[in-house]
Design a protein around this motif. Sequence first.
Motif, PDB file in Angstrom:
ATOM      1  N   THR A   8      53.925  41.318  38.095  1.00  0.00           N
ATOM      2  CA  THR A   8      54.227  42.822  38.709  1.00  0.00           C
ATOM      3  C   THR A   8      54.076  43.599  37.523  1.00  0.00           C
ATOM      4  OG1 THR A   8      55.957  41.588  40.185  1.00  0.00           O
ATOM      5  CG2 THR A   8      56.457  44.048  39.467  1.00  0.00           C
ATOM      6  N   LEU A   9      53.414  45.012  37.822  1.00  0.00           N
ATOM      7  CA  LEU A   9      53.139  45.828  36.999  1.00  0.00           C
ATOM      8  C   LEU A   9      54.037  46.905  36.678  1.00  0.00           C
ATOM      9  CD1 LEU A   9      49.075  46.056  37.784  1.00  0.00           C
ATOM     10  CD2 LEU A   9      50.246  44.648  35.923  1.00  0.00           C
ATOM     11  N   GLY A  10      55.127  47.011  37.450  1.00  0.00           N
ATOM     12  CA  GLY A  10      55.989  48.087  37.284  1.00  0.00           C
ATOM     13  C   GLY A  10      55.932  49.124  38.587  1.00  0.00           C
ATOM     14  N   GLU A  11      57.171  49.817  38.653  1.00  0.00           N
ATOM     15  CA  GLU A  11      57.021  50.698  39.595  1.00  0.00           C
ATOM     16  C   GLU A  11      56.033  51.680  40.104  1.00  0.00           C
ATOM     17  OE1 GLU A  11      60.342  54.027  41.365  1.00  0.00           O
ATOM     18  OE2 GLU A  11      60.741  53.026  39.528  1.00  0.00           O
ATOM     19  N   SER A  12      55.583  51.650  41.324  1.00  0.00           N
ATOM     20  CA  SER A  12      54.390  52.342  41.640  1.00  0.00           C
ATOM     21  C   SER A  12      53.000  52.169  40.922  1.00  0.00           C
ATOM     22  CB  SER A  12      54.759  54.106  41.235  1.00  0.00           C
ATOM     23  OG  SER A  12      54.407  54.214  40.157  1.00  0.00           O
ATOM     24  N   VAL A  13      53.011  51.038  40.268  1.00  0.00           N
ATOM     25  CA  VAL A  13      51.219  50.781  39.620  1.00  0.00           C
ATOM     26  C   VAL A  13      51.026  49.418  40.264  1.00  0.00           C
ATOM     27  CG1 VAL A  13      50.544  49.972  37.521  1.00  0.00           C
ATOM     28  CG2 VAL A  13      52.442  51.373  37.295  1.00  0.00           C
ATOM     29  N   SER A  14      49.765  49.641  40.896  1.00  0.00           N
ATOM     30  CA  SER A  14      49.446  48.956  41.648  1.00  0.00           C
ATOM     31  C   SER A  14      48.213  48.134  41.268  1.00  0.00           C
ATOM     32  CB  SER A  14      48.973  49.309  43.315  1.00  0.00           C
ATOM     33  OG  SER A  14      47.988  50.484  42.742  1.00  0.00           O
ATOM     34  N   GLU A  15      47.615  48.588  40.005  1.00  0.00           N
ATOM     35  CA  GLU A  15      46.279  47.785  39.477  1.00  0.00           C
ATOM     36  C   GLU A  15      46.278  48.227  37.988  1.00  0.00           C
ATOM     37  OE1 GLU A  15      43.090  49.896  41.363  1.00  0.00           O
ATOM     38  OE2 GLU A  15      42.983  51.437  39.887  1.00  0.00           O
ATOM     39  N   ALA A  16      45.511  47.219  37.361  1.00  0.00           N
ATOM     40  CA  ALA A  16      45.338  47.188  36.133  1.00  0.00           C
ATOM     41  C   ALA A  16      43.968  46.912  35.628  1.00  0.00           C
ATOM     42  CB  ALA A  16      46.484  46.405  35.280  1.00  0.00           C
ATOM     43  N   THR A  17      43.771  46.874  34.273  1.00  0.00           N
ATOM     44  CA  THR A  17      42.416  46.645  33.638  1.00  0.00           C
ATOM     45  C   THR A  17      42.479  45.570  32.536  1.00  0.00           C
ATOM     46  OG1 THR A  17      41.661  49.055  33.860  1.00  0.00           O
ATOM     47  CG2 THR A  17      40.392  47.451  32.143  1.00  0.00           C
ATOM     48  N   VAL A  18      41.666  44.496  32.711  1.00  0.00           N
ATOM     49  CA  VAL A  18      41.827  43.287  31.790  1.00  0.00           C
ATOM     50  C   VAL A  18      41.346  43.877  30.444  1.00  0.00           C
ATOM     51  CG1 VAL A  18      41.079  41.140  31.353  1.00  0.00           C
ATOM     52  CG2 VAL A  18      41.512  41.535  33.555  1.00  0.00           C
ATOM     53  N   ALA A  19      42.119  43.964  29.435  1.00  0.00           N
ATOM     54  CA  ALA A  19      41.744  44.703  28.071  1.00  0.00           C
ATOM     55  C   ALA A  19      41.378  43.428  27.310  1.00  0.00           C
ATOM     56  CB  ALA A  19      42.987  45.223  27.692  1.00  0.00           C
ATOM     57  N   THR A  20      42.157  42.423  27.003  1.00  0.00           N
ATOM     58  CA  THR A  20      41.736  41.544  25.930  1.00  0.00           C
ATOM     59  C   THR A  20      42.023  40.038  26.400  1.00  0.00           C
ATOM     60  OG1 THR A  20      42.296  43.169  24.301  1.00  0.00           O
ATOM     61  CG2 THR A  20      41.961  40.787  23.556  1.00  0.00           C
ATOM     62  N   TRP A  21      41.104  39.056  26.491  1.00  0.00           N
ATOM     63  CA  TRP A  21      41.529  37.768  26.473  1.00  0.00           C
ATOM     64  C   TRP A  21      41.587  36.924  25.352  1.00  0.00           C
ATOM     65  CZ3 TRP A  21      42.698  35.008  30.584  1.00  0.00           C
ATOM     66  CH2 TRP A  21      42.492  35.212  31.885  1.00  0.00           C
ATOM     67  N   PHE A  22      42.956  36.467  24.982  1.00  0.00           N
ATOM     68  CA  PHE A  22      43.095  36.073  23.540  1.00  0.00           C
ATOM     69  C   PHE A  22      42.685  34.394  23.807  1.00  0.00           C
ATOM     70  CE2 PHE A  22      47.031  38.656  24.377  1.00  0.00           C
ATOM     71  CZ  PHE A  22      46.600  39.800  23.619  1.00  0.00           C
ATOM     72  N   LYS A  23      42.345  33.932  24.854  1.00  0.00           N
ATOM     73  CA  LYS A  23      41.638  32.372  24.829  1.00  0.00           C
ATOM     74  C   LYS A  23      40.626  32.552  25.395  1.00  0.00           C
ATOM     75  CE  LYS A  23      45.471  30.279  23.270  1.00  0.00           C
ATOM     76  NZ  LYS A  23      45.457  29.373  21.897  1.00  0.00           N
ATOM     77  N   LYS A  24      39.636  31.518  25.465  1.00  0.00           N
ATOM     78  CA  LYS A  24      38.331  31.321  26.064  1.00  0.00           C
ATOM     79  C   LYS A  24      38.520  30.175  26.828  1.00  0.00           C
ATOM     80  CE  LYS A  24      35.826  29.349  22.066  1.00  0.00           C
ATOM     81  NZ  LYS A  24      37.176  29.316  20.998  1.00  0.00           N
ATOM     82  N   VAL A  25      37.408  29.755  27.602  1.00  0.00           N
ATOM     83  CA  VAL A  25      37.575  28.723  28.664  1.00  0.00           C
ATOM     84  C   VAL A  25      37.366  27.346  27.700  1.00  0.00           C
ATOM     85  CG1 VAL A  25      35.967  27.249  30.096  1.00  0.00           C
ATOM     86  CG2 VAL A  25      36.344  29.853  30.475  1.00  0.00           C
ATOM     87  N   GLY A  26      38.235  26.406  27.815  1.00  0.00           N
ATOM     88  CA  GLY A  26      38.128  25.314  27.207  1.00  0.00           C
ATOM     89  C   GLY A  26      39.121  25.185  26.218  1.00  0.00           C
ATOM     90  N   ASP A  27      39.731  26.401  25.906  1.00  0.00           N
ATOM     91  CA  ASP A  27      41.014  26.217  24.907  1.00  0.00           C
ATOM     92  C   ASP A  27      42.224  25.798  25.475  1.00  0.00           C
ATOM     93  OD1 ASP A  27      39.333  27.678  22.898  1.00  0.00           O
ATOM     94  OD2 ASP A  27      40.310  29.562  23.028  1.00  0.00           O
ATOM     95  N   THR A  28      43.193  25.211  24.543  1.00  0.00           N
ATOM     96  CA  THR A  28      44.357  24.628  24.997  1.00  0.00           C
ATOM     97  C   THR A  28      45.287  25.720  24.922  1.00  0.00           C
ATOM     98  OG1 THR A  28      44.716  23.863  22.575  1.00  0.00           O
ATOM     99  CG2 THR A  28      43.797  22.259  24.325  1.00  0.00           C
ATOM    100  N   VAL A  29      46.434  25.746  25.773  1.00  0.00           N
ATOM    101  CA  VAL A  29      47.203  26.494  25.600  1.00  0.00           C
ATOM    102  C   VAL A  29      48.572  26.199  25.904  1.00  0.00           C
ATOM    103  CG1 VAL A  29      45.847  28.572  26.441  1.00  0.00           C
ATOM    104  CG2 VAL A  29      47.205  27.064  28.265  1.00  0.00           C
ATOM    105  N   ALA A  30      49.728  26.594  25.186  1.00  0.00           N
ATOM    106  CA  ALA A  30      51.041  26.224  25.585  1.00  0.00           C
ATOM    107  C   ALA A  30      51.797  27.038  26.530  1.00  0.00           C
ATOM    108  CB  ALA A  30      51.823  26.295  23.856  1.00  0.00           C
ATOM    109  N   GLN A  31      52.661  26.323  26.913  1.00  0.00           N
ATOM    110  CA  GLN A  31      53.545  27.225  27.831  1.00  0.00           C
ATOM    111  C   GLN A  31      54.327  28.351  27.092  1.00  0.00           C
ATOM    112  OE1 GLN A  31      56.488  24.800  29.737  1.00  0.00           O
ATOM    113  NE2 GLN A  31      57.356  26.554  31.228  1.00  0.00           N
ATOM    114  N   ASP A  32      53.917  29.632  27.957  1.00  0.00           N
ATOM    115  CA  ASP A  32      54.466  31.051  27.670  1.00  0.00           C
ATOM    116  C   ASP A  32      53.724  31.454  26.458  1.00  0.00           C
ATOM    117  OD1 ASP A  32      56.740  30.884  29.716  1.00  0.00           O
ATOM    118  OD2 ASP A  32      57.907  29.651  28.158  1.00  0.00           O
TER     119      ASP A  32
END
Length: 501
Positions: A8-32
């Motif tokens: 959810t992006l906030g009241e009256s906000v329906s779309e967003a732009t993907v600015a930055t990916w901090f991870k790439k395909v194949g990277d391991t990630v932790a919960q949260d």
Amino acid sequence: MTEVRVPTLGESVSEATVATWFKKVGDTVAQDEMICELETDKVTVEVPSPFAGTLTEIVAAEGETVGVDALLANITEGDAAPAPAAEEKPAATAAPASGGDEAVKIMVPTLGESVTEATVGTWFKKVGDSVTADEMLCELETDKVSVEVPSPATGVITEILAEDGATVAAGGQLGVISGSASAASAAPASAAAPAAAVSSEGAKNAPSAEKLMAENNMSADQVTGTGRDGRVMKEDVQAAIATSASAPITSAPAAPVAAPRAAPAPEQAAREERVKMTRLRQTIARRLKESQNTAAMLTTYNEVDMSEVMALRTEYKDVFLKKHGVKMGFMSFFTKACCHALKEVPEVNAEIDGTDIVYKSYVNMGIAAGTPTGLVVPVIRDADQLSFSDIEKAIAEKGARARDGKLSMAEMQGGSFTISNGGVYGSLMSSPILNPPQSGILGMHTIQKRPVVVNDEIVIRPMMYLALSYDHRIVDGKGAVTFLVRVKEALEDPRRLLMDL
């Protein structure tokens, strides 16, 4: 397989732009763990990983526009996340079997009230370095303050999970330390580092100051610390560099950063310093530019004779202070005058939301305040319902919290109009920039004695220029001028405020 979707992006906000990916395909990630950042026309939203695992697919690339609940990526859950650590560092994982090592997590400390994330500013150590307990490992930057992260144990850094520039959440993991007997023997190799980080009074210097001193071949003896217990701060080092002609500024780090422009001559580079913008400064820059790009901003000017306000303050300041415990300043008069004028010209207190105009039956007054780290605008809620003393107390309290970096985000949101006092710095006239999504901001300036004509006579009066910047999309010229005239009238005859004229 777990789907990562747009939150959810906030009241009256329906779309967003993907600015930055901090991870790439194949990277391991932790919960949260934060995996990407979305930008809307109002806020920046970070997307955490719902589970620990491996990022197997990125569906929305950087720059794409996505709607609420749109699919961003897929994560394979399970034990995949810890696997690379076992492959890359077999010695570190095998050691616990012998009972000699114990892995200790380096966690993001409490960042302050309402602060949920920070940017990793600088790591002072690297993987393989030995550290002692409480030795500073890295520095985090938030929108308000810088936070230093001490080592939770003595040992060796075996993993850094958040590199310089990465965004981390409060309570997130920064790295791993392997505590062992071998680490204790390795510690003397780095013993000189913590020793150098201690001032002559015994207080540890700020890591940012240590880093800057190292870059400029300086020792703590060459810098006078102004921090608690004589601690040397970054600002102290900068002051020492500026005042000491013999203190060279290392230009080597600036060369790769300055690659987009022509490389400066060596003698010019020696007189330059490149410093990364703080998150607060980046936020200020982004919001002010957004304001210029969005609003049809225009400024109208007038001047006010401050004689009556100054006379009133002189007459009642001692009684006011004795009764209310706070000094009578100019800001309460200007706040009251603006609240009075906003009732007559409500569009200055309104905002545009899409194709709607939102009119407000209250005044949440933003008071712009300069702090050592940048400009902040704490909000005094329902200022139109407050007395002079209540306004002065609120301004004093929020001003002190702003200088100490203790304002919460909630205290700086929800303003409907703003007052900016450039006069405290000596400004004679300026055009303030709107604080979006507000439609008006009043600029105060220095009081200067000038000759003016009163009743066909030339007299000397304390005069102040006023500037109202407004959004011409919602406020017409007539309304803006009327607002400023009403403020002028209320200040030149404060009795009008008592009689609501």
